[in-house]
Design a protein around this motif. Structure first.
Motif, short mmCIF file in Angstrom:
data_model
loop_
_atom_site.label_atom_id
_atom_site.label_comp_id
_atom_site.label_asym_id
_atom_site.label_seq_id
_atom_site.Cartn_x
_atom_site.Cartn_y
_atom_site.Cartn_z
N PRO A 16 57.76 58.74 69.44
CA PRO A 16 57.24 60.10 69.31
C PRO A 16 58.22 61.05 68.60
O PRO A 16 57.80 61.89 67.79
N MET A 17 59.50 60.92 68.88
CA MET A 17 60.48 61.78 68.22
C MET A 17 60.50 61.52 66.72
O MET A 17 60.42 62.45 65.91
N TYR A 18 60.59 60.26 66.34
CA TYR A 18 60.60 59.88 64.92
C TYR A 18 59.33 60.36 64.23
O TYR A 18 59.38 60.99 63.18
N VAL A 22 59.30 63.30 61.27
CA VAL A 22 59.16 62.88 59.88
C VAL A 22 57.71 62.66 59.44
O VAL A 22 57.29 63.19 58.42
N LEU A 23 56.95 61.90 60.18
CA LEU A 23 55.66 61.43 59.68
C LEU A 23 54.46 62.31 60.02
O LEU A 23 53.46 62.26 59.31
N GLU A 24 54.56 63.08 61.06
CA GLU A 24 53.37 63.83 61.51
C GLU A 24 52.82 64.76 60.44
O GLU A 24 51.61 64.85 60.26
N LEU A 30 50.55 61.38 66.14
CA LEU A 30 50.69 59.97 66.49
C LEU A 30 49.49 59.47 67.27
O LEU A 30 48.98 58.37 67.04
N GLU A 31 48.98 60.28 68.18
CA GLU A 31 47.88 59.87 69.07
C GLU A 31 46.61 59.52 68.30
O GLU A 31 45.77 58.78 68.79
N ARG A 80 64.36 50.17 63.92
CA ARG A 80 63.07 49.68 64.44
C ARG A 80 61.94 50.64 64.11
O ARG A 80 60.82 50.21 63.83
N MET A 81 62.21 51.92 64.18
CA MET A 81 61.17 52.90 63.84
C MET A 81 60.70 52.69 62.41
O MET A 81 59.50 52.71 62.12
#
Length: 103
Positions: A16-18, A22-24, A30-31, A80-81
Motif C-alpha cells: 500500500p505504501m509503494y 508511486v503508482l496510484e 490499489l483496491e 519485491r514491490m
C-alpha cells in the motif's frame, strides 16, 4: 509468493505504501485492481517491446527510480514491490493509465 491473497503477510505492510506513493496517480487506487499478482511471477528478467515502454510517461519511470533510491523501505522489500508490479507497468491493455495521470 505469487498471490497477495495467498501470502498477505509478505506484501500488505509494504504494497500500500509503494502503490500510494508511486503508482496510484497513474493507475488508480490499489483496491480497484484486486489481486493483480495471480498468474504472474515476480522476476527481474522479462521482454517488453520498446513501443510499450515508450507508451508510458517518462515521469513514471523517473518517479519509480526516485522512489527506489529514497524509500526508507529495506532493499529486500522495495525490490519485491517492483518485481510484482512490472506487469502493471507493461500490460497496457489490462492496466491502462488514468486519464488524469501525469504526463
Amino acid at each position: 509468493l505469487n498471490s497477495i491473497v495467498k501470502h498477505p503477510q509478505h506484501f500488505m505492510p509494504h504494497l500500500p505504501m509503494y502503490w500510494s506513493e508511486v503508482l496510484e496517480k497513474y493507475f488508480g487506487p490499489l483496491e480497484t485492481h484486486g489481486d493483480f499478482t495471480i498468474g504472474y511471477r515476480g522476476s527481474a528478467q522479462f521482454l517488453v517491446p520498446r513501443s510499450v515502454i515508450q507508451s508510458r510517461p517518462r515521469r513514471l519511470y523517473e518517479e519509480l527510480y526516485n522512489w527506489t533510491m529514497t524509500t526508507p523501505m529495506e532493499d529486500f522489500w522495495s525490490s519485491r514491490m517492483l518485481e510484482y508490479t512490472w506487469h502493471v507497468l507493461f500490460d497496457i491493455d489490462k492496466f491502462p493509465l488514468l486519464p488524469t495521470a501525469p504526463k
